[in-house]
Design a protein around this motif. Structure first.
Motif, mmCIF file in Angstrom:
data_model
loop_
_atom_site.group_PDB
_atom_site.id
_atom_site.type_symbol
_atom_site.label_atom_id
_atom_site.label_comp_id
_atom_site.label_asym_id
_atom_site.label_seq_id
_atom_site.Cartn_x
_atom_site.Cartn_y
_atom_site.Cartn_z
ATOM 1 N N GLU A 15 0.833 -1.200 0.000
ATOM 2 C CA GLU A 15 0.000 0.000 0.000
ATOM 3 C C GLU A 15 0.872 1.257 0.000
ATOM 4 O OE1 GLU A 15 -3.966 1.837 2.179
ATOM 5 O OE2 GLU A 15 -3.032 0.051 3.012
ATOM 6 N N LYS A 16 1.950 1.249 0.782
ATOM 7 C CA LYS A 16 2.879 2.388 0.778
ATOM 8 C C LYS A 16 3.495 2.584 -0.600
ATOM 9 C CE LYS A 16 4.391 2.152 5.582
ATOM 10 N NZ LYS A 16 5.494 1.760 6.453
ATOM 11 N N GLN B 175 0.995 4.123 -2.857
ATOM 12 C CA GLN B 175 0.841 5.542 -2.519
ATOM 13 C C GLN B 175 2.018 6.351 -3.071
ATOM 14 O OE1 GLN B 175 -1.709 7.042 -1.351
ATOM 15 N NE2 GLN B 175 -2.915 5.516 -0.300
ATOM 16 N N ASN B 176 3.217 5.783 -2.998
ATOM 17 C CA ASN B 176 4.396 6.470 -3.541
ATOM 18 C C ASN B 176 4.273 6.665 -5.043
ATOM 19 O OD1 ASN B 176 5.677 6.741 -1.084
ATOM 20 N ND2 ASN B 176 6.872 4.871 -1.308
ATOM 21 N N GLU C 293 2.026 9.464 -5.759
ATOM 22 C CA GLU C 293 2.590 10.779 -5.432
ATOM 23 C C GLU C 293 3.207 11.463 -6.650
ATOM 24 O OE1 GLU C 293 2.503 12.634 -2.478
ATOM 25 O OE2 GLU C 293 0.987 11.103 -2.086
ATOM 26 N N LYS D 107 -5.032 6.892 -6.698
ATOM 27 C CA LYS D 107 -4.761 7.181 -5.286
ATOM 28 C C LYS D 107 -6.037 7.065 -4.447
ATOM 29 C CE LYS D 107 -2.199 10.544 -2.585
ATOM 30 N NZ LYS D 107 -1.473 11.807 -2.622
#
Length: 153
Positions: free
Chosen positions: A96-97, A100-101, A104, A138
């Motif tokens: 998940e991180k 998200q990156n 971004e 996102k």
């Protein structure tokens, strides 16, 4: 563990995949070895032996994997060896991180669009489309994980 030809071929394919993603070839091959190894962990010497590469190359690759949080090592009482394993216990959080990156990137695309002129409208249009997709992506990440949790329950 004795690697079969199928194991070796799979390790090589995993290595090539990671190489195409910008990693050193050995990094991907170590990931492949750790994935296919029945014990789930492999000693430093076994990595050197199984992959047929130098100790310094393995050391550099393992340092990289540990710095990226992809690999951990453990020791055993009375044994001076270090045993390496992939860090997969919290894969959902890590993935998940990572998603998200990726999302971004939208911030940078939007900033780029602010400073660009209309000299190349086709490029700008493609970048706006990409930004819109990243915004959508996102927003969808949390619901994607929720749907997966419900499916697994």
């Amino acid at each position: 563990m004795i690697l079969t030809e199928k194991h070796k071929e799979l390790i090589e394919r995993i290595g090539v995949f990671h190489e195409h993603k910008g990693m050193q070839p050995l990094v991907g091959r170590i990931i492949g070895l750790l994935l296919v190894h029945e014990e789930g962990e492999v000693s430093f010497d076994e990595i050197v032996e199984q992959l047929g590469v130098s100790k310094s190359t393995v050391s550099n690759a393992l340092t990289f994997l540990q710095a990226k949080g992809r690999c951990v090592y453990s020791t055993r009482p009375g044994d001076r060896k270090r045993y390496f394993a992939l860090k997969v216990s919290d894969w959902r959080e890590d993935f998940e991180k990572e998603l998200q990156n990726i999302a971004e990137i939208q911030k940078f695309i939007d900033e780029v669009l602010e400073v660009r002129t209309e000299k190349n409208p086709e490029f700008n249009c493609r970048m706006r489309d990409f930004s819109n997709f990243l915004c959508f992506f996102k927003q969808e990440i949390p619901s994607l994980f929720e749907r997966f949790k419900k499916q697994q329950a």
